[in-house]
Design an enzyme around this catalytic site. Structure first.
Site, mmCIF file in Angstrom:
data_model
loop_
_atom_site.group_PDB
_atom_site.id
_atom_site.type_symbol
_atom_site.label_atom_id
_atom_site.label_comp_id
_atom_site.label_asym_id
_atom_site.label_seq_id
_atom_site.Cartn_x
_atom_site.Cartn_y
_atom_site.Cartn_z
ATOM 1 N N ASP A 110 5.985 14.148 12.003
ATOM 2 C CA ASP A 110 6.031 14.162 10.541
ATOM 3 C C ASP A 110 4.614 14.142 9.965
ATOM 4 O O ASP A 110 4.222 13.193 9.279
ATOM 5 C CB ASP A 110 6.827 12.925 10.077
ATOM 6 C CG ASP A 110 7.181 12.991 8.600
ATOM 7 O OD1 ASP A 110 7.187 14.106 8.035
ATOM 8 O OD2 ASP A 110 7.456 11.935 7.999
ATOM 9 N N LEU A 133 0.835 -1.210 0.000
ATOM 10 C CA LEU A 133 0.000 0.000 0.000
ATOM 11 C C LEU A 133 0.866 1.255 0.000
ATOM 12 O O LEU A 133 0.518 2.272 -0.593
ATOM 13 C CB LEU A 133 -0.886 0.030 1.256
ATOM 14 C CG LEU A 133 -2.187 -0.764 1.258
ATOM 15 C CD1 LEU A 133 -2.849 -0.626 2.612
ATOM 16 C CD2 LEU A 133 -3.111 -0.265 0.154
ATOM 17 N N ALA A 166 8.227 3.074 2.496
ATOM 18 C CA ALA A 166 9.052 4.055 3.206
ATOM 19 C C ALA A 166 10.508 3.634 3.151
ATOM 20 O O ALA A 166 10.842 2.576 2.597
ATOM 21 C CB ALA A 166 8.582 4.183 4.652
ATOM 22 N N VAL A 178 4.265 -1.213 3.710
ATOM 23 C CA VAL A 178 3.000 -1.597 4.343
ATOM 24 C C VAL A 178 2.166 -2.426 3.369
ATOM 25 O O VAL A 178 2.018 -2.059 2.191
ATOM 26 C CB VAL A 178 2.210 -0.344 4.771
ATOM 27 C CG1 VAL A 178 0.861 -0.732 5.343
ATOM 28 C CG2 VAL A 178 3.003 0.446 5.807
#
Length: 561
Positions: A288, A131, A134, A139
């Site tokens: 963030d 999905l 990073a 994920v």
């Protein structure tokens, strides 16, 4: 510690090659890094092409090519507006979406190793396509056996080993920059690398992110417009994090919000209010909050995601930041300077009066502007730049704080350009100000002080009694040390020696005069007396000269003349 050129020589060469390839060879050469590492500067074919790009674009390309550690370093450096120009920061912010995915087979191996079961025995469904991706992990959407939809965050293969090697190199290079260049004292690169390593270590342990998620869920539980996903601890380890799946529209897709007729102004207000309450009320805020970490559900509810990077402010820091915020809201430079004093960042080299005058001048630039036209992050950055100019080093916590505010301010501007965060901050700041100085808070502070110092007060009678008993002892000696006493004594010795020298010189002169007069008078008496007095004169002169020389030698031997 010196740079270990041989242990990681292959990686050193790779890093140098990538920097040179993107047009930074001259910079490395001028800093002396290439010479120290015994690496020859070579001009890559792509360097001419890179000249068409900005420094920020080229730096982003370097960090992307060097991998996860450097991508994460760039993301953190994008918070350092005190070091980097705005155009570079804008480019570094793009690193959030630049990490490449890794194969599903690697993700499967990691999950099965961490959870100790086959993937099929844990999940009835598992989407092979990630999905989101990073720098440290990615994920996947999945479904547990009880039918609950979840997202599974999985670390990259061998990421810890790669990061450890890169961290050793960054430590080495930071040592070089601190000890061999003029920039070391200004920026303290070793301290920066140490802080970066601490952030990375926390992000590499997904259990910490899970704990952060639960803290936010508790802190924001009373705000029905903010949703935080639940953590599934049975399927969470150091390398795997399983969370409740939250649907909704990502704020990175604002056009979809328009299509769905979402109230963008209400969304912007909810996000702004939440970040201020996180900072000023809880002292625990999202570090963030970029659009990819925020989703919107029906009825304009907000979902906050990804708590790997969080900011923490102790109560005293919160109070001083609140003062700075109120100083901006009420255009009061005195409040801002008082906050600097409260933060204990004012040094002897800081000219507080000049700083206050410059802050007054800065406020005058904004005084005519309506509150809704003032950019909060911009004025904060200008205030902190002034602080740096006057040798005031702001706490590192404030750097991330201002960056978080700037990120949210950018989100708000895209959602509702006419809305201003300072207008939203004003009532929250006033409310919290009255809470800080409320009778209840003062009462709690007094109670805390009594608790802290009660033991000391209780011990005072015993201390005084023991002191008086000691004074009764015959061998009791009361000694104290005067600061600078040695210097005073040295100066006193010098004065004494000069006086002694003058007295000795005067005494010698008197003796000589007396002997000469006596010698002249004896000459009239007779030859025998004359010869006797001449002998006495000689002996007296010799004795006086010897004593005089001994005194001079003693004085100069002390070195205090």
């Amino acid at each position: 510690m010196p740079i270990n050129r041989y242990k990681h020589i292959k990686r050193y060469n790779e890093i140098a090659r990538v920097f040179i390839k993107h047009g930074f060879g001259t910079v490395l050469d001028q800093l002396g890094i290439l010479k120290y590492l015994n690496i020859k500067k070579k001009t890559a074919n792509s360097e001419e092409r890179d000249k068409q790009l900005s420094i920020g674009e080229r730096l982003r390309l370097v960090l992307e090519e060097l991998g996860p550690t450097f991508i994460k370093l760039g993301q953190i450096m994008s918070t350092r507006s005190d070091m980097l120009s705005e155009d570079i920061i804008i480019e570094l912010e793009k690193l959030h979406d630049s990490a490449p995915p890794f194969p599903f087979d690697d993700a499967k191996v990691c999950i099965e190793y961490e959870l100790g079961e086959n993937l099929e025995d844990i999940f009835v469904e598992f989407n092979k396509e990630p999905l989101g991706v990073a720098s440290i992990g990615q994920v996947h959407l999945a479904k547990l056996k009880d039918g609950q939809q979840v997202v599974v965050k999985v670390q990259r293969p061998s990421i810890e080993k790669k990061i450890e090697e890169d961290m050793n190199i960054l430590k080495d290079l930071a040592w070089f920059m601190d000890t061999r260049t003029k920039y070391g004292k200004l920026y303290e690169f070793r301290t920066m690398v140490k802080e970066f390593q601490s952030v990375l270590r926390e992000e590499l342990d997904y259990r910490i992110e899970g704990e952060n998620t639960e803290i936010f869920k508790e802190n924001l539980s009373k705000d029905k417009q903010i949703i935080i996903p639940s953590v599934y601890w049975d399927y969470t380890t150091r390398g795997v994090l399983t969370l409740e799946y939250m649907g909704g529209i990502s704020l990175s897709k604002i056009e979809e919000l328009k299509v769905e007729n979402m109230d963008r102004e209400a969304i912007a207000k909810t996000i702004s209010k939440s970040i201020f309450e996180q900072i000023l009320r809880d002292g625990f805020y999202h570090g963030d909050p970029h659009p990819g970490n925020i989703k919107v559900l029906p009825q304009n509810k907000i979902v906050l995601l990804d708590f790997g990077m969080v900011g923490k402010l102790k109560e005293e820091r919160r109070k001083q930041f609140l003062k700075i915020l109120l100083g901006v809201v009420f255009r009061n430079s005195r409040l801002i300077v008082d906050a600097f004093v409260g933060l204990d960042v004012i040094t002897k080299r800081s000219d507080v009066k000049k700083l206050q005058r410059e802050i007054d001048n800065l406020i005058d630039e904004y005084i005519e502007l309506p509150l809704n036209e003032i950019k909060l992050a911009e004025i904060f950055n200008k205030i902190f730049d002034l602080a740096l100019k006057y040798k005031i080093k702001m706490p590192k916590e404030f750097t991330m704080l201002v960056k978080a505010l700037a990120t949210v301010e950018g989100v708000v501007e895209k959602l509702s350009p006419e809305l201003n965060m300072l207008e939203i901050a004003q009532p929250i700041a006033k409310k919290l100000m009255f809470r800080v100085f409320s009778p209840k808070t003062i009462k709690n502070d007094i109670a805390e002080a009594i608790f802290d110092y009660g033991g000391i007060i209780k011990d005072i009678p015993d201390f005084i009694l023991n002191f008086l008993r000691k004074m009764e002892d015959e061998d009791y000696v009361w000694s104290f040390k005067l600061r600078g006493a040695n210097e005073v004594l040295k100066r006193f010795d010098k004065i004494t020696n000069k006086i002694s020298f003058s007295i000795a010189l005067l005494s010698l002169s008197i003796i000589m005069a007396g002997l000469i007069i006596g010698f002249g008078m004896a000459a009239r008496v007779g030859t025998q007396a004359y010869i006797f007095n001449l002998s006495i004169l000689k002996l007296g002169l010799i004795a006086a000269v010897l004593m005089y020389l001994w005194l001079i030698f003693s004085i100069f031997k002390t070195g205090r003349f």
